[in-house]
Scaffold this motif. Structure first.
Motif, PDB file in Angstrom:
ATOM      1  N   ASP A 241       0.833  -1.202   0.000  1.00 59.50           N
ATOM      2  CA  ASP A 241       0.000   0.000   0.000  1.00 59.50           C
ATOM      3  C   ASP A 241       0.868   1.253   0.000  1.00 59.50           C
ATOM      4  O   ASP A 241       2.024   1.223   0.444  1.00 59.50           O
ATOM      5  CB  ASP A 241      -0.910   0.003   1.228  1.00 59.50           C
ATOM      6  CG  ASP A 241      -1.930  -1.130   1.188  1.00 59.50           C
ATOM      7  OD1 ASP A 241      -2.332  -1.504   0.061  1.00 59.50           O
ATOM      8  OD2 ASP A 241      -2.320  -1.636   2.253  1.00 59.50           O
ATOM      9  N   PRO A 242       0.321   2.394  -0.482  1.00 63.55           N
ATOM     10  CA  PRO A 242       1.088   3.645  -0.499  1.00 63.55           C
ATOM     11  C   PRO A 242       1.545   4.047   0.899  1.00 63.55           C
ATOM     12  O   PRO A 242       0.897   3.736   1.901  1.00 63.55           O
ATOM     13  CB  PRO A 242       0.103   4.668  -1.080  1.00 63.55           C
ATOM     14  CG  PRO A 242      -0.887   3.849  -1.838  1.00 63.55           C
ATOM     15  CD  PRO A 242      -1.008   2.550  -1.117  1.00 63.55           C
ATOM     16  N   TYR A 243       2.647   4.777   0.936  1.00 58.52           N
ATOM     17  CA  TYR A 243       3.249   5.134   2.224  1.00 58.52           C
ATOM     18  C   TYR A 243       2.302   5.961   3.081  1.00 58.52           C
ATOM     19  O   TYR A 243       2.182   5.706   4.300  1.00 58.52           O
ATOM     20  CB  TYR A 243       4.555   5.899   1.993  1.00 58.52           C
ATOM     21  CG  TYR A 243       5.085   6.533   3.255  1.00 58.52           C
ATOM     22  CD1 TYR A 243       5.662   5.757   4.248  1.00 58.52           C
ATOM     23  CD2 TYR A 243       4.987   7.917   3.463  1.00 58.52           C
ATOM     24  CE1 TYR A 243       6.136   6.338   5.422  1.00 58.52           C
ATOM     25  CE2 TYR A 243       5.461   8.500   4.620  1.00 58.52           C
ATOM     26  CZ  TYR A 243       6.036   7.704   5.597  1.00 58.52           C
ATOM     27  OH  TYR A 243       6.487   8.283   6.753  1.00 58.52           O
ATOM     28  N   ASN A 244       1.650   6.961   2.506  1.00 57.75           N
ATOM     29  CA  ASN A 244       0.766   7.822   3.305  1.00 57.75           C
ATOM     30  C   ASN A 244      -0.360   7.017   3.943  1.00 57.75           C
ATOM     31  O   ASN A 244      -0.741   7.262   5.099  1.00 57.75           O
ATOM     32  CB  ASN A 244       0.192   8.940   2.434  1.00 57.75           C
ATOM     33  CG  ASN A 244       1.242   9.959   2.032  1.00 57.75           C
ATOM     34  OD1 ASN A 244       2.236  10.152   2.745  1.00 57.75           O
ATOM     35  ND2 ASN A 244       1.052  10.613   0.892  1.00 57.75           N
ATOM     36  N   GLN A 245      -0.897   6.060   3.213  1.00 52.10           N
ATOM     37  CA  GLN A 245      -1.945   5.207   3.774  1.00 52.10           C
ATOM     38  C   GLN A 245      -1.396   4.353   4.911  1.00 52.10           C
ATOM     39  O   GLN A 245      -2.044   4.218   5.969  1.00 52.10           O
ATOM     40  CB  GLN A 245      -2.536   4.312   2.682  1.00 52.10           C
ATOM     41  CG  GLN A 245      -3.579   3.331   3.202  1.00 52.10           C
ATOM     42  CD  GLN A 245      -4.073   2.395   2.112  1.00 52.10           C
ATOM     43  OE1 GLN A 245      -3.840   2.620   0.919  1.00 52.10           O
ATOM     44  NE2 GLN A 245      -4.751   1.327   2.511  1.00 52.10           N
ATOM     45  N   VAL A 246      -0.223   3.799   4.714  1.00 50.76           N
ATOM     46  CA  VAL A 246       0.391   2.967   5.749  1.00 50.76           C
ATOM     47  C   VAL A 246       0.683   3.794   6.996  1.00 50.76           C
ATOM     48  O   VAL A 246       0.389   3.374   8.126  1.00 50.76           O
ATOM     49  CB  VAL A 246       1.689   2.323   5.221  1.00 50.76           C
ATOM     50  CG1 VAL A 246       2.422   1.592   6.337  1.00 50.76           C
ATOM     51  CG2 VAL A 246       1.372   1.358   4.086  1.00 50.76           C
ATOM     52  N   LEU A 247       1.246   4.996   6.807  1.00 53.72           N
ATOM     53  CA  LEU A 247       1.581   5.846   7.948  1.00 53.72           C
ATOM     54  C   LEU A 247       0.325   6.261   8.710  1.00 53.72           C
ATOM     55  O   LEU A 247       0.312   6.247   9.956  1.00 53.72           O
ATOM     56  CB  LEU A 247       2.346   7.074   7.470  1.00 53.72           C
ATOM     57  CG  LEU A 247       2.764   8.065   8.568  1.00 53.72           C
ATOM     58  CD1 LEU A 247       3.692   7.392   9.575  1.00 53.72           C
ATOM     59  CD2 LEU A 247       3.437   9.285   7.962  1.00 53.72           C
ATOM     60  N   ASP A 248      -0.732   6.634   7.996  1.00 51.86           N
ATOM     61  CA  ASP A 248      -1.978   7.022   8.663  1.00 51.86           C
ATOM     62  C   ASP A 248      -2.540   5.874   9.494  1.00 51.86           C
ATOM     63  O   ASP A 248      -3.014   6.080  10.630  1.00 51.86           O
ATOM     64  CB  ASP A 248      -3.005   7.478   7.629  1.00 51.86           C
ATOM     65  CG  ASP A 248      -2.631   8.808   6.975  1.00 51.86           C
ATOM     66  OD1 ASP A 248      -1.792   9.528   7.566  1.00 51.86           O
ATOM     67  OD2 ASP A 248      -3.141   9.115   5.878  1.00 51.86           O
ATOM     68  N   GLU A 249      -2.500   4.675   8.958  1.00 48.83           N
ATOM     69  CA  GLU A 249      -3.016   3.529   9.691  1.00 48.83           C
ATOM     70  C   GLU A 249      -2.154   3.211  10.909  1.00 48.83           C
ATOM     71  O   GLU A 249      -2.683   2.850  11.977  1.00 48.83           O
ATOM     72  CB  GLU A 249      -3.107   2.313   8.776  1.00 48.83           C
ATOM     73  CG  GLU A 249      -4.167   2.443   7.685  1.00 48.83           C
ATOM     74  CD  GLU A 249      -4.237   1.206   6.815  1.00 48.83           C
ATOM     75  OE1 GLU A 249      -3.541   0.216   7.128  1.00 48.83           O
ATOM     76  OE2 GLU A 249      -4.990   1.212   5.826  1.00 48.83           O
TER      77      GLU A 249
END
Length: 434
Positions: A241-249
């Motif tokens: 998954d994209p980094y921003n999505q991973v970081l938000d989760e």
């Protein structure tokens, strides 16, 4: 003949017993053992119990207290009576009582205390969950380090056996007059170097294995082996998954951040609680008592029945001067709150930095894996070609050795990239709550 058969049977029995003593641990077994034995987790469990007790007590502070008292006194001496004469007497007296007090107003000190205890309890609960995540991540890292070491040992063993076979082959060629001693000496040097390299790799394996077994607090280390992962069933090159999505989760799920946020809220409630001590407090009280004295010529029970005493009232406490103790407590609470805010910010940085590092390692490993796979296939083909040329005398020893080193290096890079992908995926999924 009988002795030979007996010895063979004994050797087989010993070998079977040694194999039976080997204990193979899977990754999930290691995680379960670490979670049940880790002392940090047990300490956080105890902290949670204490936080729950403090929260319960904060609720009880809203209830009135109830106290009973009683005493017995004996007097023997001189007194002055109503006429002014000194008289000598002996008397016994008793005054049992029961009383109750209820705080009517304390500038919401109990409310702030309850709010503080609630946040402290939640912080302890999240800290316990974070410690479980941390030990799981530690076990996964140690486990996969052992697996990488195991593969490196396998590669080194294969390389050592190959060099020893080549050395034996060259010695036989020299013995029949078709070889030369220079090649033999070169192979002997390479075998010696590889033996040293093999020892170093095995030492690293033992060190990483010890770190894993210590992290799961296994009492008996002997005969323990690690079960390999089925890498063929894992989707190595599936796009993550994209980094921003991973970081938000990760930020949304992180128990470390939740614990830091609750600690900050608890510190703010503590400051409010401390400030409430500046204001007056109002307490209501009621009491009931009975009297007995031996001076009166009345029976004990009769006096108790005829001497009831009831009181009710309120008390207003106004802090005027207390040697600046309240202000000092307020200043300390401010410092505690500021430190809690900094710890919260530091927790955000730690979580973000860890996510960036693990995600970058995953992307880099996925990028290099395909290249490493192609590189290994090409270098392996090159090695097989040069090996045949070397065996027929059409190439020199150093070209042959360089080709072998390139092949082994490419295989190690391929394995490291593969396990790095598996490691980072599992760590990131763990931090994301998957």
């Amino acid at each position: 003949m009988r002795k030979f058969i007996f010895g063979l049977i004994l050797l087989v029995g010993i070998s079977s017993a040694a194999q039976d003593s080997v204990r193979v641990l899977t990754l999930q077994e290691c995680i379960d053992m670490a979670s049940s034995r880790n002392l940090t987790i047990k300490q956080n469990q105890n902290n949670l119990i204490g936080a729950h007790s403090n929260k319960r007590q904060a609720y009880y502070n809203f209830l009135p207290n109830l106290n009973a008292s009683g005493g017995y006194s004996y007097f023997d001496g001189n007194n002055i009576d109503f006429s002014g004469q000194v008289v000598s007497n002996t008397s016994r007296s008793s005054r049992p009582s029961i009383s109750s007090n209820l705080v009517l107003f304390s500038a919401f000190a109990n409310h702030h205390l309850l709010n503080r205890r609630k946040h402290e309890y939640e912080s302890s609960r999240y800290q316990l969950e974070d410690s479980k995540i941390a030990i799981k991540a530690t076990v996964i890292r140690n486990y996969l380090s052992v697996l990488v070491d195991t593969e490196n040992v396998r590669i080194s063993d294969q390389r050592l056996k190959f060099l020893e076979d080549q050395l034996d082959r060259e010695k036989k060629r020299v013995s029949v007059g078709v070889g030369n001693y220079e090649t033999v000496y070169n192979f002997q040097s390479q075998v010696a170097n590889e033996k040293l390299n093999n020892v170093n790799i095995r030492n690293l394996y033992q060190s990483d294995l010890l770190a894993l077994l210590q992290s799961i607090q296994l009492e008996n280390y002997s005969g323990v082996r690690i079960a390999p992962l089925d890498l063929e069933s894992l989707e190595i090159l599936v796009e993550y998954d994209p980094y921003n999505q991973v970081l938000d989760e990760i930020i949304q799920y992180s128990f470390l951040l939740k614990s830091a946020e609750e600690s900050e809220e608890a510190a703010m409630a503590q400051l409010k609680q401390t400030r409430s001590n500046r204001y007056p407090s109002l307490v209501a009280g009621a009491a009931h008592s009975r009297n007995y004295t031996s001076i009166l010529d009345v029976e004990y029970l009769e006096q108790f029945q005829n001497t009831p005493s009831n009181s009710i009232g309120v008390t207003l406490n106004v802090p005027i001067f207390n040697r600046y103790q309240i202000q000092n407590n307020i200043d300390n609470s401010k410092v505690t709150m500021l430190n809690a805010q900094l710890q919260n910010e530091q927790a955000v940085l730690n979580v973000t930095n860890a996510a960036q590092r693990d995600y970058l390692d995953l992307v880099s490993a996925q990028t290099s894996y395909k290249t490493a796979q192609e590189n290994y296939e090409a270098l392996n083909q090159t090695f097989e070609f040069i090996k045949k040329r070397f065996e027929t005398g059409n190439t020199d020893f150093y070209s042959y050795l360089e080709s072998l080193n390139n092949k082994n290096r490419a295989e190690a890079q391929l394995i490291n990239a593969k396990y790095t992908i598996v490691l980072r995926k599992q760590i990131l999924d763990l931090y994301r709550g998957n």
